[in-house]
Design a protein around this motif. Structure first.
Motif, mmCIF file in Angstrom:
data_model
loop_
_atom_site.group_PDB
_atom_site.id
_atom_site.type_symbol
_atom_site.label_atom_id
_atom_site.label_comp_id
_atom_site.label_asym_id
_atom_site.label_seq_id
_atom_site.Cartn_x
_atom_site.Cartn_y
_atom_site.Cartn_z
ATOM 1 N N ALA A 7 16.656 -0.323 5.749
ATOM 2 C CA ALA A 7 16.575 0.891 4.930
ATOM 3 C C ALA A 7 16.447 0.543 3.449
ATOM 4 O O ALA A 7 15.684 1.178 2.712
ATOM 5 C CB ALA A 7 17.798 1.770 5.173
ATOM 6 N N TYR A 8 17.189 -0.476 2.996
ATOM 7 C CA TYR A 8 17.110 -0.874 1.589
ATOM 8 C C TYR A 8 15.712 -1.397 1.255
ATOM 9 O O TYR A 8 15.134 -1.033 0.229
ATOM 10 C CB TYR A 8 18.164 -1.929 1.261
ATOM 11 N N LEU A 9 15.147 -2.217 2.117
ATOM 12 C CA LEU A 9 13.808 -2.752 1.860
ATOM 13 C C LEU A 9 12.749 -1.651 1.851
ATOM 14 O O LEU A 9 11.777 -1.737 1.108
ATOM 15 C CB LEU A 9 13.449 -3.832 2.877
ATOM 16 N N GLU A 10 12.953 -0.622 2.643
ATOM 17 C CA GLU A 10 12.014 0.497 2.641
ATOM 18 C C GLU A 10 11.971 1.196 1.293
ATOM 19 O O GLU A 10 10.950 1.751 0.909
ATOM 20 C CB GLU A 10 12.370 1.503 3.746
ATOM 21 N N THR A 11 13.065 1.154 0.537
ATOM 22 C CA THR A 11 13.074 1.778 -0.793
ATOM 23 C C THR A 11 12.309 0.939 -1.815
ATOM 24 O O THR A 11 11.943 1.438 -2.876
ATOM 25 C CB THR A 11 14.506 1.991 -1.316
ATOM 26 N N LEU A 12 12.074 -0.325 -1.513
ATOM 27 C CA LEU A 12 11.396 -1.227 -2.432
ATOM 28 C C LEU A 12 9.915 -1.418 -2.129
ATOM 29 O O LEU A 12 9.160 -1.890 -2.958
ATOM 30 C CB LEU A 12 12.052 -2.621 -2.391
ATOM 31 N N CYS A 13 9.505 -1.071 -0.910
ATOM 32 C CA CYS A 13 8.154 -1.374 -0.454
ATOM 33 C C CYS A 13 7.402 -0.103 -0.075
ATOM 34 O O CYS A 13 8.007 0.897 0.281
ATOM 35 C CB CYS A 13 8.194 -2.297 0.770
ATOM 36 N N ALA A 14 6.100 -0.191 -0.141
ATOM 37 C CA ALA A 14 5.252 0.903 0.328
ATOM 38 C C ALA A 14 4.531 0.404 1.581
ATOM 39 O O ALA A 14 3.672 -0.469 1.521
ATOM 40 C CB ALA A 14 4.240 1.291 -0.737
ATOM 41 N N PHE A 15 4.935 0.936 2.743
ATOM 42 C CA PHE A 15 4.339 0.541 4.009
ATOM 43 C C PHE A 15 3.276 1.541 4.397
ATOM 44 O O PHE A 15 3.472 2.746 4.291
ATOM 45 C CB PHE A 15 5.405 0.460 5.096
ATOM 46 N N GLU A 16 2.141 1.038 4.845
ATOM 47 C CA GLU A 16 1.084 1.917 5.322
ATOM 48 C C GLU A 16 1.342 2.218 6.792
ATOM 49 O O GLU A 16 1.780 1.359 7.552
ATOM 50 C CB GLU A 16 -0.278 1.231 5.180
ATOM 51 N N ASP A 17 1.062 3.449 7.176
ATOM 52 C CA ASP A 17 1.220 3.829 8.574
ATOM 53 C C ASP A 17 0.085 3.213 9.383
ATOM 54 O O ASP A 17 -1.088 3.475 9.115
ATOM 55 C CB ASP A 17 1.148 5.360 8.707
#
Length: 133
Positions: A120-130
């Motif tokens: 969850a923390y890494l998701e706040t730092l990165c932009a993941f493409e679907d």
């Protein structure tokens, strides 16, 4: 350890009983054994002044397939970045946020990695493409 340390080189060397010249002499290509011995002895003497911490913990080893073993351990360490117990060392600290993700080194660690908040923390730092598989 995520500690970042700012130091005054000359003051720290003074606590060790060394100077820049001592260190340079010990590290030069033509260093004599006396200079290297002086630095080594200073490090060992200083190390004896640092407290040794003992941490009793249970270490989990995740083996995958929802299986993990727990081992009791005793960890002995000297925290070279913590010199607060020494009278002649001036130490100060800044309070900073401690958010960070743990390293995912094996697929078997995925479940714990998701549960401890690292993902969850890494998701706040990165932009993941679907991406559709």
């Amino acid at each position: 350890n995520s500690m970042t340390t700012w130091i005054d080189i000359d003051k720290l060397l003074n606590v060790f009983g060394l100077s820049r010249d001592d260190v340079l002499a010990a590290g030069s290509a033509t260093a004599d054994t006396e200079a290297a011995s002086k630095v080594a002895q200073a490090i060992h003497a200083f190390s004896a002044r640092l407290p040794t911490y003992v941490a009793l913990r249970e270490v989990k080893k995740r083996l995958g397939d929802c299986h993990e073993d727990i081992f009791p351990t005793a960890q002995f360490e000297k925290l070279w970045s913590d010199m607060t117990s020494l009278d002649n060392v001036d130490c100060q600290f800044f309070v900073v946020p401690r958010c960070r993700g743990s390293q995912l080194k094996d697929v078997a660690q995925m479940d714990g990695w998701l549960r401890d908040g690292s993902a969850a923390y890494l998701e706040t730092l990165c932009a993941f493409e679907d991406q559709q598989c």
